[in-house]
Design a protein around this motif. Structure first.
Motif, PDB file in Angstrom:
ATOM      1  N   THR A   1     -10.740   5.734  -8.666  1.00 15.63           N
ATOM      2  CA  THR A   1     -10.130   4.715  -7.812  1.00 15.63           C
ATOM      3  C   THR A   1     -11.181   3.665  -7.483  1.00 15.63           C
TER       4      THR A   1
ATOM      5  N   GLN B   1      -0.770   3.758  -4.852  1.00 14.90           N
ATOM      6  CA  GLN B   1      -1.145   3.113  -6.104  1.00 14.90           C
ATOM      7  C   GLN B   1       0.130   2.899  -6.908  1.00 14.90           C
TER       8      GLN B   1
ATOM      9  N   VAL C   1      -6.558  -7.651  -3.670  1.00 16.89           N
ATOM     10  CA  VAL C   1      -7.440  -6.685  -3.019  1.00 16.89           C
ATOM     11  C   VAL C   1      -7.933  -7.266  -1.700  1.00 16.89           C
TER      12      VAL C   1
ATOM     13  N   ASP D   1      -1.384  -5.665  -0.393  1.00 18.28           N
ATOM     14  CA  ASP D   1      -2.105  -5.139  -1.541  1.00 18.28           C
ATOM     15  C   ASP D   1      -1.954  -3.621  -1.516  1.00 18.28           C
ATOM     16  N   GLN D   2      -2.529  -2.940  -2.473  1.00 20.35           N
ATOM     17  CA  GLN D   2      -2.343  -1.487  -2.577  1.00 20.35           C
ATOM     18  C   GLN D   2      -3.015  -0.725  -1.430  1.00 20.35           C
TER      19      GLN D   2
ATOM     20  N   ILE E   1      -7.295   0.549  -6.601  1.00 19.49           N
ATOM     21  CA  ILE E   1      -6.838   0.350  -7.970  1.00 19.49           C
ATOM     22  C   ILE E   1      -7.158   1.597  -8.787  1.00 19.49           C
TER      23      ILE E   1
ATOM     24  N   PHE F   1      -5.260  -9.031  -9.577  1.00 21.73           N
ATOM     25  CA  PHE F   1      -5.095  -7.924  -8.634  1.00 21.73           C
ATOM     26  C   PHE F   1      -5.356  -8.418  -7.222  1.00 21.73           C
TER      27      PHE F   1
ATOM     28  N   THR G   1     -14.807  -5.298  -4.826  1.00 18.03           N
ATOM     29  CA  THR G   1     -14.094  -4.906  -6.035  1.00 18.03           C
ATOM     30  C   THR G   1     -14.743  -5.530  -7.272  1.00 18.03           C
TER      31      THR G   1
ATOM     32  N   TYR H   1       0.312   0.972  -9.744  1.00 17.69           N
ATOM     33  CA  TYR H   1       0.015   0.716 -11.154  1.00 17.69           C
ATOM     34  C   TYR H   1      -1.371   1.258 -11.455  1.00 17.69           C
ATOM     35  N   HIS H   2      -1.746   1.264 -12.717  1.00 15.83           N
ATOM     36  CA  HIS H   2      -3.140   1.555 -13.068  1.00 15.83           C
ATOM     37  C   HIS H   2      -3.550   0.688 -14.245  1.00 15.83           C
TER      38      HIS H   2
END
Length: 127
Positions: A112, A68, A10, A61-62, A117, A8, A16, A70-71
């Motif tokens: 979240t 968002q 970030v 990144d998100q 994420i 991921f 994170t 994806y999860h």
């Protein structure tokens, strides 16, 4: 065949990583550089890699995307475990979808994590 790792992108790797260690029991396997890359591991050996966005794979990144896309989901062994994780996340001030609820044959909620994420936390009865 089994899934080995997920990576991921970030903006704050340490923040994170701390979230997943504190709330989901992942273990820090390796931290490279000064907030450069973290490798976390669950109790089955699945690794979650946290890194900064890499230009050749896409530069955002998100958080930068402000959405968002994806999860990820954690399945817990008991319904009560979902409630306990929820209580801990509420106490930590984490952004939540609401309380755990019956959905799709299980008991779950969403939160979240830092890095924007979306995380599903749930339990499903044994088949």
């Amino acid at each position: 065949m089994r899934l080995n790792h997920l990576d991921f992108h970030v903006p704050d790797i340490a923040e994170t990583a701390d979230f997943f260690i504190r709330h989901f029991g992942l273990t820090l396997k390796d931290m490279r550089g000064n907030n450069g890359l973290a490798i976390l591991e669950d109790d089955t050996g699945l690794e979650i890699v946290l890194s900064h966005a890499i230009a050749k794979f896409g530069i955002a990144d998100q958080v930068e995307l402000q959405r968002q896309t994806y999860h990820i989901g954690f399945i817990l062994p008991d319904r009560g475990d979902v409630d306990r994780v929820h209580v801990g996340l509420v106490a930590a001030g984490v952004q939540l979808s609401g309380p755990p609820a019956a959905m799709r044959g299980g008991w779950l909620f969403y939160c979240t994590a830092p890095g924007n994420i979306l995380v599903e936390v749930g339990w499903r009865p044994a088949r």
